[in-house]
Design a protein around this motif. Structure first.
Motif, PDB file in Angstrom:
ATOM      1  N   LEU B 241       0.839  -1.205   0.000  1.00 51.53           N
ATOM      2  CA  LEU B 241       0.000   0.000   0.000  1.00 51.53           C
ATOM      3  C   LEU B 241       0.865   1.242   0.000  1.00 51.53           C
ATOM      4  CD1 LEU B 241      -2.782   1.440   0.320  1.00 51.53           C
ATOM      5  CD2 LEU B 241      -2.401   1.347   2.780  1.00 51.53           C
ATOM      6  N   ARG B 242       0.650   2.064  -0.995  1.00 53.33           N
ATOM      7  CA  ARG B 242       1.275   3.392  -1.025  1.00 53.33           C
ATOM      8  C   ARG B 242       0.147   4.394  -0.890  1.00 53.33           C
ATOM      9  NH1 ARG B 242       4.463   5.931  -6.206  1.00 53.33           N
ATOM     10  NH2 ARG B 242       4.924   7.948  -5.270  1.00 53.33           N
ATOM     11  N   LEU B 243       0.191   5.157   0.188  1.00 51.83           N
ATOM     12  CA  LEU B 243      -0.891   6.109   0.464  1.00 51.83           C
ATOM     13  C   LEU B 243      -0.382   7.532   0.238  1.00 51.83           C
ATOM     14  CD1 LEU B 243      -3.701   6.889   1.560  1.00 51.83           C
ATOM     15  CD2 LEU B 243      -2.752   6.750   3.859  1.00 51.83           C
ATOM     16  N   ILE B 244      -1.090   8.254  -0.599  1.00 50.66           N
ATOM     17  CA  ILE B 244      -0.696   9.634  -0.900  1.00 50.66           C
ATOM     18  C   ILE B 244      -1.811  10.565  -0.429  1.00 50.66           C
ATOM     19  CG2 ILE B 244      -0.128  11.258  -2.763  1.00 50.66           C
ATOM     20  CD1 ILE B 244       0.862   8.741  -4.341  1.00 50.66           C
ATOM     21  N   VAL B 245      -1.431  11.565   0.329  1.00 51.91           N
ATOM     22  CA  VAL B 245      -2.421  12.537   0.809  1.00 51.91           C
ATOM     23  C   VAL B 245      -2.097  13.893   0.200  1.00 51.91           C
ATOM     24  CG1 VAL B 245      -3.486  13.617   2.820  1.00 51.91           C
ATOM     25  CG2 VAL B 245      -2.609  11.283   2.993  1.00 51.91           C
ATOM     26  N   PRO B 246      -2.869  14.333  -0.781  1.00 54.97           N
ATOM     27  CA  PRO B 246      -2.613  15.656  -1.358  1.00 54.97           C
ATOM     28  C   PRO B 246      -3.244  16.750  -0.492  1.00 54.97           C
ATOM     29  CG  PRO B 246      -4.318  14.521  -2.606  1.00 54.97           C
ATOM     30  CD  PRO B 246      -3.937  13.625  -1.442  1.00 54.97           C
ATOM     31  N   ASP B 247      -3.628  17.872  -1.042  1.00 59.29           N
ATOM     32  CA  ASP B 247      -4.250  18.923  -0.237  1.00 59.29           C
ATOM     33  C   ASP B 247      -5.563  18.423   0.344  1.00 59.29           C
ATOM     34  OD1 ASP B 247      -2.286  20.850  -0.667  1.00 59.29           O
ATOM     35  OD2 ASP B 247      -3.141  21.397  -2.616  1.00 59.29           O
ATOM     36  N   SER B 248      -5.878  18.949   1.493  1.00 61.11           N
ATOM     37  CA  SER B 248      -7.066  18.472   2.181  1.00 61.11           C
ATOM     38  C   SER B 248      -7.885  19.670   2.641  1.00 61.11           C
ATOM     39  CB  SER B 248      -6.612  17.640   3.379  1.00 61.11           C
ATOM     40  OG  SER B 248      -7.716  17.050   3.989  1.00 61.11           O
ATOM     41  N   GLY B 249      -9.173  19.603   2.384  1.00 61.32           N
ATOM     42  CA  GLY B 249     -10.038  20.742   2.671  1.00 61.32           C
ATOM     43  C   GLY B 249     -10.624  20.715   4.064  1.00 61.32           C
ATOM     44  N   GLY B 250      -9.751  20.688   5.062  1.00 61.55           N
ATOM     45  CA  GLY B 250     -10.198  20.683   6.454  1.00 61.55           C
ATOM     46  C   GLY B 250     -10.325  19.262   6.968  1.00 61.55           C
ATOM     47  N   GLY B 251     -10.083  19.101   8.251  1.00 61.84           N
ATOM     48  CA  GLY B 251     -10.142  17.759   8.837  1.00 61.84           C
ATOM     49  C   GLY B 251     -10.935  17.726  10.123  1.00 61.84           C
ATOM     50  N   PHE B 252     -10.389  18.383  11.137  1.00 60.77           N
ATOM     51  CA  PHE B 252     -11.047  18.492  12.455  1.00 60.77           C
ATOM     52  C   PHE B 252     -11.327  17.135  13.087  1.00 60.77           C
ATOM     53  CE2 PHE B 252     -12.932  21.754   9.517  1.00 60.77           C
ATOM     54  CZ  PHE B 252     -12.053  22.774   9.863  1.00 60.77           C
ATOM     55  N   GLY B 253     -10.561  16.140  12.743  1.00 56.22           N
ATOM     56  CA  GLY B 253     -10.770  14.808  13.308  1.00 56.22           C
ATOM     57  C   GLY B 253     -11.668  13.939  12.464  1.00 56.22           C
ATOM     58  N   ILE B 254     -12.576  14.590  11.754  1.00 56.23           N
ATOM     59  CA  ILE B 254     -13.587  13.858  10.999  1.00 56.23           C
ATOM     60  C   ILE B 254     -12.955  12.997   9.892  1.00 56.23           C
ATOM     61  CG2 ILE B 254     -15.590  14.204   9.483  1.00 56.23           C
ATOM     62  CD1 ILE B 254     -16.165  14.665  12.443  1.00 56.23           C
ATOM     63  N   LYS B 255     -11.787  13.394   9.422  1.00 57.07           N
ATOM     64  CA  LYS B 255     -11.150  12.599   8.369  1.00 57.07           C
ATOM     65  C   LYS B 255     -10.205  11.531   8.933  1.00 57.07           C
ATOM     66  CE  LYS B 255     -11.826  15.902   4.639  1.00 57.07           C
ATOM     67  NZ  LYS B 255     -11.314  17.138   4.017  1.00 57.07           N
ATOM     68  N   LEU B 256     -10.322  11.258  10.240  1.00 56.91           N
ATOM     69  CA  LEU B 256      -9.557  10.140  10.811  1.00 56.91           C
ATOM     70  C   LEU B 256     -10.230   8.805  10.508  1.00 56.91           C
ATOM     71  CD1 LEU B 256      -8.813  11.641  14.359  1.00 56.91           C
ATOM     72  CD2 LEU B 256      -7.130  11.229  12.565  1.00 56.91           C
ATOM     73  N   ALA B 257     -11.473   8.845  10.092  1.00 57.13           N
ATOM     74  CA  ALA B 257     -12.222   7.592   9.957  1.00 57.13           C
ATOM     75  C   ALA B 257     -12.457   7.222   8.505  1.00 57.13           C
ATOM     76  CB  ALA B 257     -13.558   7.711  10.684  1.00 57.13           C
TER      77      ALA B 257
END
Ligand code: FES
Ligand code: FES
Lengths: 158, 801
Positions: B241-257
């Motif tokens: 698995l190669r995981l790439i995270v580009p720009d992200s439009g806000g997280g606030f914890g909600i994108k942990l799941a």
């Protein structure tokens, strides 16, 4: 399928599209201008704000076919290679966090300042009432727009 | 904390509001969010459960599969055959759950079937053709429903709908109760809400057939954990698995799941042999994209007559919905701030995590601390009234004093720094507290109801991961750390790679400021890709952007790596100039001899030696000018029930809200809002201010507007921003932000948490203000949100919001 022709940021585009294709999807997927974002499916967030014949519209609430013949401006077309004064002001005032709302905010601000070069704080807030920002709490955005209004007045630009 | 005069060669950038020029792409519309990636993809849509609780009797996907343009149709059963179940983090009872519904559905919106088609419109068409036969079961929506004797079990194998029930005592609580003169007790109901990042979840997955490996692009907040989870669940090696995270439009914890969906997308990519893309819709996000749990909290303070709080008991029941991975966490993380800003010698906590048929929960901004501080700060106001003290005086009497730092709470949380009385003094003066009380009385004569409310809160940062296993042996994570690579390029400019991701906090500029002052260059010469690539970025299981860890371990890693690079540059320069390294200094992108600055060598030349003219390197030195460092926070204790620290830095703030309540319409208007914040050393005050205000507005939304409302069948009624109301630019006050600066001794720069504070402290400040405004009616605030309807009802009938 319907044939549509639009000008976006001064450039002509023509495509065969399904009648149900949303304008925002047309802009993003057919014209490949991805600065226009999608944040909801109900016209409430303003991330998809673009200028249609100079007026701000939520491009998720329109079909691509309805824009046939129109002149559109998206964030990519606001300032060519440089930065528009509103964009400068957004940087100066820390009005950008994640940037997802930013293009829509800037276009709403642009439309406001065209119509009202000297807005009060309340008028600025009203002008971006249809644009949600989940990061900033709006204060620095409001300040940036006020700042942009001042610099634009000073330089005589619109 | 390091000696900053020794660490920095200039003091030009750290502490200044440096513009985020590193992130100019955002204002040009040239950022790359996952959905912006140009790639030929199959598009994914999910059929989601329409029942909150039901057995799945039959799913017929044949018509959907036959639709032209459909590439694959996959059910939960199919997924379960190819994956392992989800591993829970905190619960103590067994419960089996897969990433899609198998046999049973447990909430409205749970994914049942995934369709891949040539475009999203077609995929949605195909969903219409799927036939599902359900056998509805009794929906358990509220905590009380799930705990009823005759309630069906949501997870039969657990034998209970309580998946965690923990009792913990710290300090001598019996003695505190014996010594107390009086007790105040109250019950609170907290609602469900979420920070709803403006960008929804998005994933693209590609399958590399030859070696059964996956490349995934996702707006994931904690890639360190996601890669572990996804590989485990798919049964593939880490290299798969190669995981790439580009720009992200806000997280606030909600994108942990997001990782359960990465698992699904990987399976779909393997099945279709195509890159596949899923972009969550807002409706999906609100329905099934995770919330903060709703809760029932009972809290009791044991007090002396003079207002000193001796002991605190809490019974905290969380409605964790139906996602077993994070269930229970909200209860346990409260220990980070169980006693708030106060010197309270003993605590008793009973923590319960209940599964229901509401949607999944995950770590929303502040995670449990907003709840804890809300109930505690409400209680302090209530207790102040009981003992006849002004709420400010009540707080002054109980604060942990600056001289007590480092202060250990009964459970072992260590407050390493802070000046709580000073923050309150400043807030009182900025809010015009005394004058306001007079004005309030005058306004009341005119039939207008104004109130002022305060809260003092701790904003913990840097999770000591593993706290949630304190009750069940050793966790798979402990402590917290991050990795960084710092290199000087051929052209003498500096390049940074971090194991973390950026959700909008401006990490690149903040990092550039620190590196610039360490090397004596302009921040414009420091670039940092905030896009993470698990193949090339330095990487730990902790890697990611959560729990306010950036200012601590992320920058710690950057600093340690920069020091290594700097040392190497000095040795190369010393060799080249024939001068002792100790006599060299950094000046404007050069290293020069302190005694005669004309003897100098530019970074570019040093880099040329390191990368190209390697025969000019000092004897035995490796070529290259790029260093990696990992840095861990030194304050983390290993988990133990008796003595543990949940988080490792502790910022604090005082919020002071002034409101006017219209008792006829129930409308609450915020007239003035003061935030006094102490996050230790500030690196970029412009960014800090934005986060202090932004997080406060999250809390204001939670108090006044936002609520996930479920009906008795477990149907979510707030599935768009028309029903789930967010704060708008109109209707908010101008925030006044002031700072107190108590540097943190356990981070390298003295920095502490910044991103969550407002979301923690604002709930009680507003509720206390509303209660103050409605004092003539004797209204008590014991629940959130404070909606106009509840206000009117409280004033006219119930006396309680
Ligand atoms: S995407 Fe158009 S308003 Fe939200
Ligand atoms: S900056 Fe993130 S939504 Fe506005």
């Amino acid at each position: 399928m319907h044939r549509i022709a639009v000008r976006i940021n001064g450039k002509a585009y023509g495509h065969e599209v399904e009648p149900r294709l949303l304008l925002v999807h047309y802009i993003r997927e057919k014209a490949r201008l991805t600065g226009t974002h999608v944040g909801c499916d109900t016209g409430n967030c303003g991330a998809c704000t673009t200028l249609l014949n100079g007026q701000p519209v939520k491009s998720c609430l329109m079909l691509a076919v309805q824009a046939n013949g129109a002149e559109l401006t998206t964030i990519e077309g606001l300032a060519g290679n440089g930065l528009h004064q509103i964009q400068e002001a957004f940087l100066d005032k820390f009005a950008v966090q994640c940037g997802y709302c930013t293009p829509g905010m800037i276009l709403s601000a642009y439309a406001l300042l065209k119509a009202n070069p000297k807005p009060e704080e309340g008028e600025i807030r009203e002008a971006i009432e249809g644009n949600l920002c989940m990061c900033t709490g709006y204060q620095q955005i409001v300040d940036a727009i006020g700042h942009a209004a001042r610099t634009m007045r000073m330089s005589g630009s619109r | 904390m390091l000696n900053l005069d020794e660490l920095f060669v200039t003091r030009k950038w750290v502490g200044k509001p440096v513009r985020r020029d590193q992130d100019i792409r955002f204002i040009r519309g040239e950022a790359t969010y996952v959905d912006d990636l140009e790639m030929e993809c199959g598009h994914v849509a999910f059929l989601r459960s329409i029942y909150a609780h039901a057995r799945i009797k039959r799913i017929d996907t044949s018509k959907a599969a036959a639709l032209s343009g459909v590439l694959a149709v996959v059910t939960g059963e199919d997924v379960a055959r190819e994956t392992r179940p989800i591993v829970p983090r905190a619960i103590t009872r067994p419960a089996t759950q897969y990433v899609m519904a198998v046999e049973k559905v447990r909430y409205v919106g749970e994914p049942l079937v995934a369709v891949v088609a040539e475009d999203r419109y077609l995929a949605e068409d195909a969903l219409e053709l799927i036939d599902v036969e359900y056998e509805p079961l009794r929906p358990l929506v509220e905590i009380e429903d799930a705990l009823r004797e005759d309630a069906p079990l949501i997870f039969e194998e657990a034998g209970s709908n309580e998946l965690l029930h923990e009792k913990l005592e710290h300090g001598n609580i019996e003695a505190a109760y014996r010594e107390a003169d009086l007790f105040v007790k109250e019950r609170f109901r907290l609602h469900r809400y979420s920070s709803t990042p403006l960008e929804n979840w998005a994933i693209i997955a590609k399958h590399e057939k030859g070696d059964d490996a996956f490349v995934v692009w996702a707006n994931d907040q904690q890639p360190g954990r996601s890669t572990t989870n996804v590989c485990n669940m798919l049964g593939i090696p880490n290299s798969g698995l190669r995981l790439i995270v580009p720009d992200s439009g806000g997280g606030f914890g909600i994108k942990l799941a997001i990782w359960p969906y990465i698992v699904i997308l990987c399976l779909l990519a393997r099945r279709t042999d195509r890159a596949v893309k899923w972009v969550q819709t807002r409706r999906e996000h609100l329905l099934a994209g995770t919330h903060a749990p709703d809760a029932r909290v009972e809290i009791e303070l044991a007090l002396r007559r003079d207002g000193r709080i001796l002991g605190l008991s809490i019974k905290d029941i969380q409605n964790d919905g139906s996602f077993i991975h994070t269930a229970g966490i909200y209860g346990l993380i409260k220990f980070a701030t169980m006693v708030g800003c106060y010197d309270i010698g003993a605590t008793r906590a009973e923590l319960v995590s209940v599964v229901t048929n509401k949607g999944p929960t995950v770590q929303n901004r502040g995670v449990g601390k907003p709840t804890m501080i809300f109930v505690l700060e409400r209680m302090v106001d209530i207790a102040a009234r009981r003992v006849g003290l002004d709420p400010a005086e009540m707080r002054f009497r109980n604060f942990v004093q600056p001289g007590q730092m480092p202060y250990s709470t009964p459970s072992g949380e260590i407050y390493e720094s802070g000046n709580y009385p000073e923050c309150l003094r400043k807030a009182l003066s900025l809010s015009g507290y005394e004058e306001f009380r007079k004005r309030k009385e005058e306004m009341r004569e005119q039939g207008r109801y104004l109130g002022i409310g305060m809260s003092a809160s701790i904003e913990p940062g840097t999770s000591n991961l593993g706290y949630y296993y304190t009750h069940r042996g050793l966790p798979e994570y402990m402590g917290n750390a991050e990795g960084a690579i710092v290199g000087v390029d051929y052209d003498g400019n500096v390049n940074v790679l971090l194991g973390s991701v950026d959700e909008g906090q401006g990490h690149a500029t903040t990092t550039a400021q620190v590196v610039a002052d360490m090397l004596g260059i302009d921040p414009g010469r420091v670039s940092m890709s905030t896009h993470l690539d698990s193949l090339i970025s330095p990487f730990l299981g902790h890697s990611g952007c959560y729990s306010n860890k950036f200012n601590d371990v992320d920058l710690g890693a950057v600093i340690m790596a920069t020091k290594k690079v700097r040392d190497k540059m000095l040795r190369i320069a010393s060799h080249a100039l024939g001068v002792e390294a100790g006599e060299l200094t950094f000046r404007n992108g050069e290293i020069c001899w302190a005694k005669d600055e004309r003897r100098s060598i530019a970074f570019k030349e040093i880099a040329t030696v390191a990368y190209k003219k390697i025969l000019l390197l000092p004897e035995g030195m490796e070529p290259g000018l790029k260093e990696i460092a990992y840095y861990k926070n030194p304050a983390a204790k290993p988990p133990s029930k008796a003595n543990f620290n949940v988080q490792l830095t502790h910022s604090n703030s005082v919020h002071m809200a002034t409101v006017e309540v219209d008792v006829d319409t129930g409308a609450v208007t915020i007239v003035k809002y003061v935030i006094v914040h102490d996050c230790g050393t500030q690196i970029n005050p412009g960014i800090v201010e934005g986060m202090a205000i932004g997080s406060t507005v999250h809390g204001i939304g939670a108090v006044l507007y936002e609520e996930f409302v479920y009906d008795e069948n477990g149907q979510l009624l707030s599935t768009s921003f028309m029903d789930y109301l967010k704060p708008l630019a109109v209707g908010l006050p101008r925030f006044e932000v002031a700072h107190v600066e108590s540097p943190c001794p356990t981070t390298l720069l003295g920095t502490k948490a910044v991103g969550e504070g407002g979301a923690i402290g604002s709930l009680a400040a507003l509720a206390n203000a509303v209660e103050d405004a409605l004092a003539p009616f004797g209204v008590k605030v014991t629940s959130l949100p404070i909606t106009p309807e509840k206000v009117v009802r409280a004033v006219r009938e119930t006396g309680e919001i």
